[in-house]
Design a protein around this motif. Structure first.
Motif, PDB file in Angstrom:
ATOM      1  N   ARG A   1       0.899  -1.005   0.023  1.00  0.00           N
ATOM      2  CA  ARG A   1      -0.008   0.090   0.064  1.00  0.00           C
ATOM      3  C   ARG A   1       0.954   1.135  -0.019  1.00  0.00           C
ATOM      4  NH1 ARG A   1      -2.366   0.183   4.608  1.00  0.00           N
ATOM      5  NH2 ARG A   1      -1.682  -1.975   5.596  1.00  0.00           N
TER       6      ARG A   1
ATOM      7  N   LEU B   1       2.419   1.758  -3.547  1.00  0.00           N
ATOM      8  CA  LEU B   1       1.219   2.092  -4.321  1.00  0.00           C
ATOM      9  C   LEU B   1       1.074   3.556  -4.108  1.00  0.00           C
ATOM     10  CD1 LEU B   1      -1.056   1.564  -6.478  1.00  0.00           C
ATOM     11  CD2 LEU B   1      -2.540   0.947  -4.468  1.00  0.00           C
TER      12      LEU B   1
ATOM     13  N   LYS C   1       3.842   5.512  -5.934  1.00  0.00           N
ATOM     14  CA  LYS C   1       3.683   5.604  -7.332  1.00  0.00           C
ATOM     15  C   LYS C   1       2.473   6.488  -7.739  1.00  0.00           C
ATOM     16  CE  LYS C   1       2.529   2.978 -11.548  1.00  0.00           C
ATOM     17  NZ  LYS C   1       1.439   2.384 -11.865  1.00  0.00           N
ATOM     18  N   THR C   2       1.364   6.520  -7.085  1.00  0.00           N
ATOM     19  CA  THR C   2       0.297   6.980  -7.539  1.00  0.00           C
ATOM     20  C   THR C   2       0.541   8.779  -7.276  1.00  0.00           C
ATOM     21  OG1 THR C   2      -1.151   5.468  -6.609  1.00  0.00           O
ATOM     22  CG2 THR C   2      -2.229   7.653  -7.002  1.00  0.00           C
TER      23      THR C   2
ATOM     24  N   PRO D   1      -2.227   5.550   2.435  1.00  0.00           N
ATOM     25  CA  PRO D   1      -2.192   4.197   2.258  1.00  0.00           C
ATOM     26  C   PRO D   1      -2.880   3.386   3.278  1.00  0.00           C
ATOM     27  CG  PRO D   1       0.026   4.916   3.125  1.00  0.00           C
ATOM     28  CD  PRO D   1      -1.088   6.066   2.599  1.00  0.00           C
TER      29      PRO D   1
ATOM     30  N   VAL E   1      -6.887   2.645   0.300  1.00  0.00           N
ATOM     31  CA  VAL E   1      -6.605   1.646  -0.583  1.00  0.00           C
ATOM     32  C   VAL E   1      -7.119   0.120  -0.005  1.00  0.00           C
ATOM     33  CG1 VAL E   1      -4.407   0.439  -1.455  1.00  0.00           C
ATOM     34  CG2 VAL E   1      -4.482   2.841  -1.067  1.00  0.00           C
TER      35      VAL E   1
ATOM     36  N   VAL F   1      -6.172  -3.815  -1.287  1.00  0.00           N
ATOM     37  CA  VAL F   1      -5.695  -4.686  -1.987  1.00  0.00           C
ATOM     38  C   VAL F   1      -6.685  -5.858  -2.035  1.00  0.00           C
ATOM     39  CG1 VAL F   1      -3.670  -5.910  -2.569  1.00  0.00           C
ATOM     40  CG2 VAL F   1      -3.299  -3.856  -1.359  1.00  0.00           C
TER      41      VAL F   1
ATOM     42  N   ASN G   1      -7.201  -1.046 -10.173  1.00  0.00           N
ATOM     43  CA  ASN G   1      -6.104  -1.320 -11.302  1.00  0.00           C
ATOM     44  C   ASN G   1      -5.541  -2.581 -10.591  1.00  0.00           C
ATOM     45  OD1 ASN G   1      -3.831  -1.095 -12.983  1.00  0.00           O
ATOM     46  ND2 ASN G   1      -3.883   1.061 -12.845  1.00  0.00           N
TER      47      ASN G   1
ATOM     48  N   TYR H   1      -6.063  -3.764  -6.946  1.00  0.00           N
ATOM     49  CA  TYR H   1      -6.536  -2.875  -5.760  1.00  0.00           C
ATOM     50  C   TYR H   1      -7.529  -1.863  -6.127  1.00  0.00           C
ATOM     51  CZ  TYR H   1      -2.799  -0.228  -8.432  1.00  0.00           C
ATOM     52  OH  TYR H   1      -2.177   0.430  -9.475  1.00  0.00           O
TER      53      TYR H   1
ATOM     54  N   GLN I   1       2.167 -10.189  -3.119  1.00  0.00           N
ATOM     55  CA  GLN I   1       2.079  -8.438  -2.629  1.00  0.00           C
ATOM     56  C   GLN I   1       3.398  -7.839  -2.351  1.00  0.00           C
ATOM     57  OE1 GLN I   1      -1.111  -7.061  -0.009  1.00  0.00           O
ATOM     58  NE2 GLN I   1      -1.749  -9.205   0.094  1.00  0.00           N
TER      59      GLN I   1
ATOM     60  N   LEU J   1       5.969  -1.810  -7.861  1.00  0.00           N
ATOM     61  CA  LEU J   1       5.556  -0.688  -7.886  1.00  0.00           C
ATOM     62  C   LEU J   1       6.567   0.490  -7.643  1.00  0.00           C
ATOM     63  CD1 LEU J   1       2.319  -1.314  -6.000  1.00  0.00           C
ATOM     64  CD2 LEU J   1       2.279  -0.502  -8.074  1.00  0.00           C
TER      65      LEU J   1
END
Length: 395
Positions: free
Chosen positions: A75, A78, A81-82, A92, A96, A98, A239, A254, A281, A288
């Motif tokens: 998380r 992610l 990256k976002t 996170p 989020v 998953v 995604n 996720y 994960q 990620l």
């Protein structure tokens, strides 16, 4: 004396849709030894470093349940990256979930947000899961056409689809099955309707990094609905690891959503699947964290596959519109003289040795796709060349 029940053993919901046609065409490809251009999974290896990260996680005994809504390292990766990719700061811990692939993310989201009798707007042709997901959540699907050959929607038709019962619109961008990338102008129009009708946008962005160009030659740019004004609080971004990292079998997806929606999604997710695979994960957290150059190469590699495959499809006699994103080509088969797409697809797999997906599976009225089939090109060059040689028999 045995009493025979008059009650059906099958629910009304389950009777309203069929098994996946896409997965069935993979089984047909295996049965007849055909080149499988039906189901959208790569036949080339995932990046070595990502596979090694999974191996290392298993060897390190990351083999028990992760936190139900996702391992913290995934998380957090992610969220990072976002931030750089979409310019969105997400929490996170509160935004989020998953899931077991984007497939579960979609059904969990719909079950968490939609009540029976409410309506969900779906563009068609649509990825075949969306309508059954809406039905399973108790919603009424409302369909709006993307019109060939440009695969654009009519603004008046879309506006007419929104009513006081509209709870959400499902958006796939870049689109499966037609490869459309929605322009910012189109996205703003959809966003305006969502704000006007207090509706959610559930956006499937699994192909966000696989982009080409628009018909006028300008590069296609992916716009996330959550980036638009007033949409962050009413958008669920769905995604997965599957397409970007070539690991469709890992089933790690996720959903990114505002905290109150995330809380509901997490409850549904918990009782659907408990959680996604823990070692995968861990490998996902590594993936990620890859630099932007990884995504540049991914895009270039898919551009090369498109450039190899598309001219051959046109030469074989199919009517095509060049996709702007994703890794599918939706084609017109009217020039071949078959009564419908299913007959053509079965002829192709049995007699020509190439598997595709009948276009009718992407429409709620099968006749609307009766002269279309979809090919995927997420394959090795030798696979695509073998398909090209076989398709040449049609010309």
């Amino acid at each position: 004396m045995t009493t025979v029940s008059r009650r059906s053993s099958v629910s009304e919901k389950a009777s309203r849709f069929t098994e996946s046609v896409i997965r069935e065409m993979t089984r047909q490809a295996m049965k007849y030894g055909a080149v499988n251009l039906a189901q959208g999974f790569p036949d080339f290896g995932a990046p070595e470093a990502i596979k090694q990260a999974a191996i290392d996680a298993i060897a390190s005994d990351v083999n028990q349940y992760a936190i139900t809504w996702g391992a913290r390292d995934f998380r957090e990766a992610l969220a990072r990256k976002t931030a750089w990719h979409l310019g969105l700061e997400i929490d996170p811990e509160r935004e989020v979930t998953v899931t077991c692939g984007s497939t579960e993310a979609m059904i969990a989201t719909l079950m968490a947000t939609v009540d029976p009798g409410e309506e969900v707007v779906i563009f068609e042709p649509f990825y075949e899961n969306y309508a059954p997901d809406a039905i399973l959540s108790g919603a009424k699907p409302v369909y709006v056409k993307l019109h060939a050959p440009t695969w654009s929607f009519d603004p008046d038709e879309l506006r007419a689809a929104f009513t006081e019962r509209t709870k959400a619109i499902i958006l796939c961008n870049p689109n499966n099955p037609v490869g459309k990338v929605f322009t910012r102008e189109e996205m703003e129009f959809i966003a305006g309707l969502c704000r006007e009708h207090d509706a959610l946008c559930i956006t499937d962005e699994i192909y966000e990094h696989i982009l080409y160009s628009h018909a006028d030659g300008t590069p296609a740019k992916h716009v996330c609905m959550a980036q638009l004004e007033g949409m962050r609080e009413r958008t669920v971004v769905i995604n997965s690891m599957s397409k970007t990292y070539s690991v469709t079998g890992w089933r790690v997806g996720y959903a990114i959503a505002p905290p109150h929606i995330t809380a509901a999604i997490r409850k549904v997710h918990d009782f659907l699947t408990v959680g996604a695979a823990a070692p995968l994960q861990a490998a996902g957290a590594f993936a990620l964290s890859l630099p932007p150059e990884y995504y540049d190469k991914l895009r270039a590699d898919y551009q090369a596959r498109l450039d190899l495959f598309l001219p051959a499809v046109e030469k074989a006699g199919f009517g095509v519109t060049r996709p702007e994103g994703a890794y599918y080509v939706m084609t017109d088969i009217s020039g071949f003289g078959f009564a419908n797409d299913v007959d053509f697809a079965m002829h192709l797999v049995k007699e020509v040795g190439v598997s595709c997906v009948p276009g009718s599976s992407f429409y709620h009225r099968p006749e609307d796709g009766a002269q279309q089939v979809r090919f995927c090109f997420c394959k090795k060059d030798e696979t695509l060349l073998a398909a090209v040689d076989r398709l040449a028999k049609l010309s």
